[in-house]
Design a protein around this motif. Sequence first.
Motif, PDB file in Angstrom:
ATOM      1  N   MET A 109       8.474 179.216 119.499  1.00 48.28           N
ATOM      2  CA  MET A 109       8.282 180.472 118.769  1.00 48.28           C
ATOM      3  C   MET A 109       9.343 180.625 117.680  1.00 48.28           C
ATOM      4  O   MET A 109       9.061 181.089 116.568  1.00 48.28           O
ATOM      5  CB  MET A 109       8.371 181.671 119.727  1.00 48.28           C
TER       6      MET A 109
ATOM      7  N   CYS B 123      -0.239 178.908 106.010  1.00 49.35           N
ATOM      8  CA  CYS B 123      -0.763 180.190 105.557  1.00 49.35           C
ATOM      9  C   CYS B 123       0.120 180.799 104.473  1.00 49.35           C
ATOM     10  O   CYS B 123      -0.275 181.754 103.827  1.00 49.35           O
ATOM     11  CB  CYS B 123      -0.993 181.153 106.721  1.00 49.35           C
TER      12      CYS B 123
ATOM     13  N   GLU C 285      -0.250 175.851 111.225  1.00 53.07           N
ATOM     14  CA  GLU C 285      -1.016 176.966 110.682  1.00 53.07           C
ATOM     15  C   GLU C 285      -0.089 178.001 110.039  1.00 53.07           C
ATOM     16  O   GLU C 285      -0.359 178.529 108.965  1.00 53.07           O
ATOM     17  CB  GLU C 285      -1.790 177.600 111.843  1.00 53.07           C
ATOM     18  N   ALA C 286       1.043 178.258 110.721  1.00 55.19           N
ATOM     19  CA  ALA C 286       2.007 179.216 110.182  1.00 55.19           C
ATOM     20  C   ALA C 286       2.581 178.711 108.866  1.00 55.19           C
ATOM     21  O   ALA C 286       2.841 179.492 107.951  1.00 55.19           O
ATOM     22  CB  ALA C 286       3.124 179.455 111.197  1.00 55.19           C
TER      23      ALA C 286
ATOM     24  N   MET D 289       8.563 178.425 114.818  1.00 52.08           N
ATOM     25  CA  MET D 289       7.499 179.006 114.015  1.00 52.08           C
ATOM     26  C   MET D 289       8.059 180.108 113.117  1.00 52.08           C
ATOM     27  O   MET D 289       7.719 180.211 111.942  1.00 52.08           O
ATOM     28  CB  MET D 289       6.437 179.579 114.954  1.00 52.08           C
TER      29      MET D 289
ATOM     30  N   TYR E  10      -4.846 176.468 121.656  1.00 56.74           N
ATOM     31  CA  TYR E  10      -4.474 175.636 120.515  1.00 56.74           C
ATOM     32  C   TYR E  10      -3.184 174.881 120.808  1.00 56.74           C
ATOM     33  O   TYR E  10      -2.305 175.383 121.511  1.00 56.74           O
ATOM     34  CB  TYR E  10      -4.270 176.499 119.267  1.00 56.74           C
TER      35      TYR E  10
ATOM     36  N   LEU F 262       1.899 182.389 122.671  1.00 61.24           N
ATOM     37  CA  LEU F 262       1.242 181.272 122.003  1.00 61.24           C
ATOM     38  C   LEU F 262      -0.203 181.235 122.489  1.00 61.24           C
ATOM     39  O   LEU F 262      -0.473 181.475 123.664  1.00 61.24           O
ATOM     40  CB  LEU F 262       1.951 179.953 122.351  1.00 61.24           C
TER      41      LEU F 262
ATOM     42  N   GLN G 190      -0.343 175.360 115.949  1.00 60.73           N
ATOM     43  CA  GLN G 190      -0.045 176.768 115.705  1.00 60.73           C
ATOM     44  C   GLN G 190       1.100 176.915 114.709  1.00 60.73           C
ATOM     45  O   GLN G 190       1.142 177.864 113.926  1.00 60.73           O
ATOM     46  CB  GLN G 190       0.281 177.485 117.024  1.00 60.73           C
ATOM     47  N   ILE G 191       2.022 175.962 114.732  1.00 58.96           N
ATOM     48  CA  ILE G 191       3.125 176.023 113.766  1.00 58.96           C
ATOM     49  C   ILE G 191       2.631 175.545 112.396  1.00 58.96           C
ATOM     50  O   ILE G 191       2.962 176.139 111.368  1.00 58.96           O
ATOM     51  CB  ILE G 191       4.320 175.191 114.264  1.00 58.96           C
TER      52      ILE G 191
END
Lengths: 340, 368, 324
Positions: free
Chosen positions: A165, A120, A116-117, A168, A108, A104, A113-114
């Motif tokens: 993770m 996208c 963003e996943a 995500m 951030y 990770l 970060q999730i």
Amino acid sequence: MGEPILEVKDLKVHFPTPDGVVKAVDGLTFTVHRGETFGIVGESGSGKSVTCLTALGLIKRESAQISGEVLFEGHDLLKLSNEDLRPIRGKGLSMIFQDPFACLHPFYRVGDQIIEAIQCHDSCDKNEAKNRTIGLLDAVGIPQPDDRIRDYPHQFSGGMRQRAMIAMALAHNPSLLIADEPTTALDVTVQAQILELIDHIKQEFNIGVILITHDLGVVADVAQSVMVMYAGRAVEYGSRDEVFSGPLHPYTWGLLESIPNIDRKGGRLVPIEGAPPSLIRVPTGCAFNPRCPHRFDPCDKDRPELLDRGGGHPEACHLRIEDKKRLWNEREAGRVEVAS
Amino acid sequence: MSRAASTNEPTTDTPPEDIAKSSKAVGEPLVTVENLTKRFPIKKGIIFQREVAAVHAVEDVSFAIYPGETLGLVGESGCGKSTTARVLLKLIEPTSGKITFEGEDITNLNKRQMRPMRRQAQMMFQDPYASLNPRQTIGQIIGAPFRIHKMSGEAKPKVQELMERVGLNPEHYNRYAHEFSGGQRQRIGVARALALRPKLIVCDEPVSALDVSIQAQVLNLFEDLQGEFGLTYLFISHDLGVVRHISDRIAVMYLGHVVEVATADELYNNPKHPYTAALLSAVPKGKVGAQVTTRTVLTGDVPSPVNPPSGCPFHPRCPKARQVAGGEGVPENCRDDLPPLGEVVDNHHAACWYPVEETEELAKAAHA
Amino acid sequence: MTQYLIRRTLWSITMLIAVTALVFVIFFLLPGAAGNAGSGKYPPVAVRIAGKQPSPATIEAIIDRLGLDRPVHEQFFSYLGNAAQGDLGYSYQTEEPVTQAVLRRLPPTIGLALGASVLWLLIGCTIGVISALKRRTVWDRASMIGALAGVSMPVFWIGLMAVFFFDSRLQIYDTGSYVPFTSNPLQWLSVMWLPWIVLALTYAAIYSRMVRGNMLEVGGEDYIRTARAKGLTERSVIRHQLRSALTPVVTMYGLDLGLLLGGAIITENIFNIPGIGSYTVTAIAQQNLPVILGTTVIASFFIIFSNLIVDVFYAILDPRVTYS
């Protein structure tokens, strides 16, 4: 077992280096089905991680010579450009890695970060993505997800990071989850939690899981199919029961005998002689022959193909099937005798 | 605060040398630690730093190791097993407690006074890549102890003899560490540790970084050397299979405390502390056909050693305590009083108010 | 955080006092030092100021005026006391208040340092990032050879070459015609561009190598692989990479700027810019203690202050860093 979701056919990944060509993967064929956990076992340098990184296009194409086919949802992933591969990564096919401490981005927030996943692949607004993130964190067992979403990775423990993770990786209901040594960096009690979580997800969403590990115990516990790799090739490939109750390759035997048994004190360990070969100068014939106690005439000349030689599942060893059965029984008997 | 009080008075009446003896426990112990405590202070302040809290790394740990014996120390990351080893060798100073080596109290010895003892006790580390100086040949690395301790005579033949003994080719005397594989590097580490013919070798995760096939080779080497040189090992690992294989006796640590000590077979067959039971059940069995027992999966994470729980350190995650209390919280004594490391059955010590019965299956722990 | 700042400030003051003390020691106590009479009758500095063939009376008057006959510690503490009130003493040579002189010479130095630093930051980061992204291409190799050249060439050489080339040969630059920004911004710019480039070249080379190295290192991190594996566009991946690779640049930049604000001695001298650096050089040549002390204190202040700013910034940029 469900329909096949990933078919790898004669995959070769070679890295040219100034010292010679590193044959990281050298002719690998296997199929992963929906609803199964497919275990890939091998020691460092056996090519198990490279195989999966290649499938996701995470190996720089200009640094490697790649051939073969990787079929996923009707596409040959090896033929797709980086741009065409991007919509598949993290959506249909997602991956989690060994070291949750390094996976990770430290600067951030975990939640971002999730989010963003999610964003996208799906065009949804930030608020919706945030709510989905909270739902995902909750689903993977992170307590108080609406608070923890604002934490940075260093505020999470190792197990929590691996859960994040996984959250995500699940963001877009993938059909295949690749887990590369997901528990190696974790303590056993946390390992048990994570393995249980992965198993639970597999059943609930009926997805395929590739579990890469060096730990035979983990594979025996959670996988339905097993492929044992040595020096870039598969040496044995079958269902878990076939491989663990009637292993047919001397390398598999060696691995099984090298592990100290937790259930009994056991006598002397029987290690495999020598060390794994350099992937630049893989021995001719069977790559395992210099370390094999049962090698005979053809072993250093002809490379054994991965075939069912009558033992019920494919393996790559020149020994006759009767000899294999006899030798394994003898080795087992010897081991038990020393132990008692 | 019962917790603060508990650290001032010993939590066990058993003298360390009598805690769960193995068959090798004859004569006098080689090493004894008594009520060993190590706290790392956390300081705060503008000019004058005052201690505001402490990391409770090792809390009131007592055990003994007899000559020729292997004591395994297991536990998860952060449980204090490595700190215990370092304090035992006085690589870091203990906060309190007593360390005895060959009957001599070494707790308060200074660096110079420690030198004779340093020859007797060596340490081996996990990472075979980081613990060897890349600028030295392996001859220099293995020969270093001779130079440091100003041994007379030519070192080379001795070094080559050692290399041969640990399974390295003596002709590789002038090679550098990077020319060797992980397993061979760990052999170099073994040879260096053996150079001065020590009595005690403290091994901190010595095989964790190695592939299984190589790990087995190194474990066998450890066993052979023990027989040949009469070595005593303190063997630290998080791998329960490895520890069982190599140890005569095992101590389990949780949050700085030793929670259970027994001989290897006894501990694995009949764990008394709920933490040990959970730890063992978490290990993948690696066997087909072994009935898939309900695994005791502990929930939550290990609490912070800066602010450890009151009473028994394991009580917030303990499945047994919840069973005893009938689903409503945990029993009062688990919450308030630190259980002593007492003999639960013959030669088997555990620090628990409600030790696990032999046939008992622990349910899943409730959320902390 | 507040507590941390207070502690750091107290430390900074201690450091400043220590630096001042060190300069005093060098000036008065070391054998052969300017303020140390040694085996001679008078301290060399007094003899110097008195001029050619002075009478003993003149020298003694000077000594008396400058207070050189007082014990060193007395001079030191009276200096400290005055300095605390913003009075850095008077120049031995011109009798101008040092505080005033330093303040007058600060703007050129700040202009030089800030301008050059913006330049090298832009050039260095751009080259570094592009080289890392286009690794092993002609661009990468060419710019890294350029960077190596930039690192290897000493500033005084680049400076003299630049003056020779642009002033003497091309005659498009006029060395030594410095005017303050406030009086004529255009002329100021026409004077500053060359020193900016000269000063920035070496730094740009260092920065581009550092940024390239950071980018490559971060590119190999597991979290960048994660970013790709979750399907981010290459642009977003590079954004993740930049975030980590450029954070250490902030530290470096703060420290370098702090150092230069204490005077870019060589560049200021070559281009005849009346900044702190050239002032210091003149003062050292004249053994002008109050000026040397004044500029040293100012330079130390900038270095210590920039260190503090950098640390505070780092805590903002890197969430793992806390000051408690």
